[in-house]
Design an enzyme around this catalytic site. Structure first.
Site, PDB file in Angstrom:
ATOM      1  N   ARG A  29     119.569  40.558 -11.105  1.00  0.00           N
ATOM      2  CA  ARG A  29     120.064  41.614 -11.710  1.00  0.00           C
ATOM      3  C   ARG A  29     121.713  41.326 -11.240  1.00  0.00           C
ATOM      4  NH1 ARG A  29     121.867  45.143 -14.741  1.00  0.00           N
ATOM      5  NH2 ARG A  29     121.426  47.432 -14.432  1.00  0.00           N
ATOM      6  N   ASP A  32     124.220  43.348  -9.013  1.00  0.00           N
ATOM      7  CA  ASP A  32     123.805  43.226  -7.671  1.00  0.00           C
ATOM      8  C   ASP A  32     124.269  41.774  -7.051  1.00  0.00           C
ATOM      9  OD1 ASP A  32     122.747  45.552  -7.586  1.00  0.00           O
ATOM     10  OD2 ASP A  32     120.667  45.151  -7.602  1.00  0.00           O
ATOM     11  N   ARG A  34     125.309  38.529  -8.905  1.00  0.00           N
ATOM     12  CA  ARG A  34     125.749  37.740  -9.788  1.00  0.00           C
ATOM     13  C   ARG A  34     127.074  36.981  -9.181  1.00  0.00           C
ATOM     14  NH1 ARG A  34     127.115  40.298 -14.138  1.00  0.00           N
ATOM     15  NH2 ARG A  34     125.500  39.567 -15.612  1.00  0.00           N
ATOM     16  N   GLU A  96     111.706  40.015 -18.334  1.00  0.00           N
ATOM     17  CA  GLU A  96     111.765  38.395 -17.802  1.00  0.00           C
ATOM     18  C   GLU A  96     110.708  38.153 -16.759  1.00  0.00           C
ATOM     19  OE1 GLU A  96     116.498  36.945 -17.736  1.00  0.00           O
ATOM     20  OE2 GLU A  96     115.566  37.767 -15.910  1.00  0.00           O
TER      21      GLU A  96
END
Length: 993
Positions: A29, A32, A34, A96
């Site tokens: 996500r 949160d 990256r 995903e």
């Protein structure tokens, strides 16, 4: 961590590094992680050379996100799912996740979840943030929609996978642990350049058989062989095949070089780094303690590559208890002895590639395919054969010739052996450089002179040359270090490339002047040096085995003041030779063209002289000072007329004159020599006598066999040590009386083929207390001298081809073997079968040292047991091949009355050199046929002692033709004549009256 990694991962992955575009797919996500955790993870993967797919970076504009993502997932080997607090709020992330789990199920994708700042139970049961996120999705898509069901199932399923939990962990350490795990799982799936691993699978299977996989024991296994043979390649292939089964894996390459350059502490730290142990230490002993403490509970796979010293093993893998249950330590080395010292559980010697494999590997390098191009086949085969299957040489030469024209190939092939590529030479020379000086000298001698020779002969030559001590230990070391090998028939062998390396080392001593090198073996170099008088004190050995006419200087050896070994064969010297150096210790010269050796009146160092098949007429003139000479071999020197004066060679032990057909004179110095041990005159057909009295106090063997003109054996001085005397096929008419009085140690006497009668023996000839072997075959006497029974040690008596012999004499109890083929011809019934007393007397003897098995062989006419009375009570019948004779128990006789069993086998064979075997169960009694066609009678006497052996199962006996015969010969051996067997027990009462 939530649990031990690997237990819940998708199994049986079939993906490989070649079929997958991405090694790792990262699902996360963005808001949160990256710019934090995911960035750190991605960077760490990249530093390790692992390609990672991130959906926020790798998609190009305009791509359909769902399709491209699905393709990226399918083309990955691993998927790392970072489950953060807001992960489930993204429908993209949930899609995903669903696709990742479908790929795991259908394509073997390995999945690793990371529970980042969330509880695994919240994911599994959709609590907390995950419950809130799903409720929003339900409001949007409906509570019973397929999407909601797929996402809920996906969250439940991913939580059941073993993964990593960030709780109570430093983020940097967590990232490194995850990357270590992925790298460990990826390595077995990476390709291992299979196009270069020719012939690897059988070698891997051999090593697998030594590893004890599945056992809780710690296994140390050694892989050894010469440099460049592929030890590291085999070890690496095995390592990659099994590393997934261990908790800790480390392949420590080039231990020899790294330990030399950076020390053992560096290697110890390298091993501990596999556990992320970063404690600082600077002492070897501290490193050993840490290795033991950190690894003793772990299942470890450790490869120590290229070990050259025992201390390397002591500091890195000292004992098995350093490692946890089920651990495996693989050691590669050139030195077998190191493996023995370290007490490894098993060893595997890597051999070169077979011819077909060698050609394939060479072609892969030279032509980039597994077959040669047109016109290059023969050259490719020759070059591949030259390498002896050494992978290093095949790769280097193949790469060197790749893209070259045919002319270049031919030139390279011609130069092989004299010009080695430096990469090959340097690799092979490593082992040589680690040798002690003595071992280096021995290696160079074998490479230049002694390859293919018998080990004992080489040791003897080197000891006589007295270059250095410890010859035998040096050879053992060379074998242990894979520099030489010993064949089954004790021949010293060496890989051709190692031999070329050794010769190259000698060549480099002085490339431009062969006269200044230590060893010469090349005809061209030897001719240059000896023709132009270029010899120097540097030359220690010369070997040339080539038949040609050499125009050497007559003073060719005048400057070779340190020459100790000279071995020549077959050349002619029309100019002659006037000089041999005093330093010479070993002279071997087959077909020597000289009439006499050019020895001056000075002291020589010679220990051995061999002049077989020479043109020598007189070995030397007068007395020569040869104080160290021990061995003189002049055999087959047909022009030699007399023995030399050996008064100047007091240490001479062996004199070989066999087949010197022109020899007729014996120098008086011979009969008085005090140290001569062996004297061989065999086949000296012109020799008639030895003058004077033999006063040779050390003589043990005197061979005059086949001296057809020899008529007069001299008297022997008292108390000589002679143990063997052969007068076979001589014309001797009388034996001197001193044979019995002066030869108390005589063990073997051969008087066969002398046409002797009883009158030829002095009355006391058989008063010889130690005589064990007596051969009287092919003589004309009617009766064997009756004093045979006075020979207390006689074991073997041969009376073959004595047609006038009427009967057997009384035999001593010590007799074990009697041969009497083609004897008793005129008395075959009355002479043999009515006179079996000697056979029964064998049992009557009370001697305690007699043999358990006594065999007599006769040639006789076909007969039946009724022709002589002692056999009337025998059990008998005709035998077919494979049938047997079973004797009944001894009946009413008491055990003390039983003396044994007599068996009589009659065979008729029309094959020469047939082995006939008699067996009792698994126990064989073999008697080789005398080699002539016809009927054979075998008497086999088995004493009570024979049946006390537990391996003798019963009283069943079988006669059979030796299994070495082929089927047709076997059938023929049994197809003629009558094959019969008789047998009976012998008891005390057989001798009453």
């Amino acid at each position: 961590m939530a649990s031990a990694l690997g237990e819940g991962e998708a199994s049986s992955s079939t993906a490989t590094g070649n079929s997958c575009k991405h090694q790792v797919f990262l699902s996360f996500r963005g808001e949160d992680t990256r710019k934090g955790f995911t960035d750190h993870l991605s960077a760490s993967l990249e530093r390790r050379g692992i390609t990672a797919y991130r959906d926020d970076k790798n998609l190009e504009k305009g791509d359909v996100i769902q399709d491209e993502l699905l393709k990226a997932i399918e083309e990955s080997m691993f998927a790392v799912v970072v489950l953060s607090p807001n992960y489930a709020s993204s429908s993209w992330c949930l899609d995903e996740l669903h696709n990742i789990l479908e790929c795991s199920k259908n394509h073997g994708l390995s999945v690793v979840p990371v529970f980042y700042n969330v509880e695994p139970s919240d994911v599994r049961h959709q609590k907390g943030n995950f419950k809130k996120a799903l409720r929003k999705h339900q409001n949007r898509f409906g509570q019973d929609s397929d999407k909601i069901r797929r996402w809920t199932d996906a969250l439940t399923q991913i939580a059941s996978f073993s993964g990593w939990d960030s709780k109570n962990q430093q983020e940097a350490r967590l990232v490194e642990n995850i990357v270590d795990h992925i790298q460990k799982k990826l390595l077995p799936k990476f390709p291992s350049c299979p196009e270069n691993l020719v012939g690897i699978l059988p070698k891997m299977e051999d090593v697998f058989s030594l590893l004890g996989m599945g056992s809780n024991n710690v296994h140390f296994v050694g892989i050894w062989g010469m440099g460049g043979i592929g030890k590291t390649t085999v070890a690496r292939a095995v390592y990659e095949a099994i590393q997934s089964k261990f908790q800790v894996c480390c392949f420590m390459r080039d231990v020899r070089e790294v330990s030399k350059a950076k020390g053992f502490v560096h290697l110890q730290k390298l091993l501990l780094s596999t556990l992320n142990v970063s404690d600082e230490f600077y002492d070897i002993e501290d490193g050993k303690k840490m290795i033991r403490n950190w690894l003793c509970k772990k299942k470890v796979l450790l490869v120590l590559d290229d070990i050259s010293e025992e201390i390397q093993l002591e500091n890195l893998a000292g004992k098995q208890d350093w490692f946890g249950p089920g651990s495996t330590v693989i050691i590669t080395t050139r030195y077998m002895h190191l493996l023995e010292i370290h007490r490894v559980n098993g060893t595997y010697k890597v051999e070169g590639l077979v011819e077909e494999e060698a050609l394939r590997l060479f072609c892969l390098k030279a032509f980039k395919r597994d077959k040669p191009e047109e016109g290059y086949l023969d050259l490719s085969k020759d070059i591949a054969k030259y390498t002896g299957g050494l992978p290093l040489a095949l790769k280097v030469l193949g790469s060197y010739l790749c893209g070259r024209d045919l002319h270049f190939w031919h030139r390279t092939a011609r130069e092989l052996g004299s010009v080695l590529p430096s990469e090959i030479l340097n690799t092979l020379k490593i082992s040589f450089d680690h040798l002690e000086p003595t071992e280096k000298y021995i290696f160079l001698d074998i490479a230049c002179f002694f390859k293919g020779m018998n080990r004992d002969e080489v040791v003897n030559i080197l000891q006589m040359c007295d270059y250095y001590d410890g010859i035998e230990n040096g050879i053992v070391t060379l074998i242990e270090k894979s520099l030489i090998t010993l064949s089954k028939d004790e021949m010293l062998e060496m890989h051709d490339l190692l031999q070329d390396m050794g010769k190259n080392i000698v060549f480099q001593e002085f490339p431009t002047n062969p006269g200044k090198r230590s060893r010469l073996w090349s005809k061209m170099d030897i001719d240059q040096v000896l023709t132009n008088d270029m010899g120097t004190e540097a030359i220690q050995g010369i070997v040339l085995h080539s038949s040609y006419e050499a125009r050497w200087s007559i003073e060719a050896f005048s400057k070779t003041s340190q020459l100790t070994f000279l071995s020549l064969h077959g050349m002619k010297l029309p100019l002659g030779l006037n000089y041999l150096p005093r330093s010479l210790k070993v002279l071997h010269w087959n077909y020597c063209p000289l009439k006499t050796l050019p020895l001056a009146d000075q002291k020589y160092e010679l220990v051995e002289i061999k002049l077989r098949n020479s043109k020598i007429e007189q070995v030397w003139h007068g007395k020569k000072f040869l104080e160290k000479l021990k061995y003189l071999d002049l055999s087959v020197s047909e022009n030699l007329t007399g023995t030399p004066d050996i008064s100047g060679a007091p240490m001479l032990q062996k004199l070989n004159l066999q087949f010197c057909s022109g020899l007729s004179e014996v120098h008086p110095s011979l009969t008085h020599h005090e140290n001569l041990v062996q004297l061989d005159f065999s086949n000296c057909t012109s020799l008639k006598t030895i003058p004077g009295k033999l006063k040779m106090s050390s003589l043990e063997e005197l061979d005059l066999s086949n001296c057809s003109s020899f008529v007069n054996l001299p008297e022997f001085a008292e108390c000589m040590k002679l143990s063997l005397l052969s007068l076979k096929r001589t014309s001797i008419k009388n034996l001197p009386r001193s044979v019995s009085s002066s030869l108390p140690l005589l063990c073997s006497l051969d008087l066969s083929c002398c046409n002797l009668t009883k009158l030829a023996f002095p009355c006391n000839i058989f008063h010889l207390p130690l005589l064990t072997d007596l051969n009287l075959s092919r003589n004309k006497f009617v009766h064997v001298p009756i004093s045979l029974h006075k020979l207390p040690k006689l074991k073997r008596l041969c009376l073959n081809n004595c047609p006038n012999l009427k009967s057997l004499p009384v035999l001593p109890s010590s007799i074990e073997k009697l041969e009497a083929c083609n004897s008793f011809i005129a008395y075959h019934e009355s002479g043999l079968f009515d006179r079996c007393e000697s056979i029964f007397n064998f049992f009557r003897s009370s001697s305690s040292d007699r043999s358990q098995v006594f065999i007599m062989e006769f040639t006789s006419w076909v007969y039946t047991k009724e022709k002589f009375s002692p056999w009337q009570s025998f059990l008998s019948f005709n035998l077919e091949d494979g049938e047997h004779l079973s004797l009944p128990p001894q009946g009413d006789f008491a055990p003390n009355d039983r003396l044994g069993i007599i068996l009589c086998f009659q065979t008729a064979t029309y094959l020469n050199k047939t082995d006939l075997c008699v067996c009792n169960g698994r126990r064989w009694i073999t008697k080789k046929n005398s080699g002539e066609k016809g009927n054979r009678v075998y008497f086999i006497l088995l004493t009570n002692d024979y049946f006390s052996d537990e391996s003798c199962p019963d009283y069943t006996f079988k006669l059979s033709v030796n299994n070495d015969l082929n089927h047709n010969m076997h059938k023929q051996a049994w197809s003629y004549g009558s094959n019969q067997c008789w047998g009976r027990w012998v008891h005390q009462q057989d001798f009453i009256d």
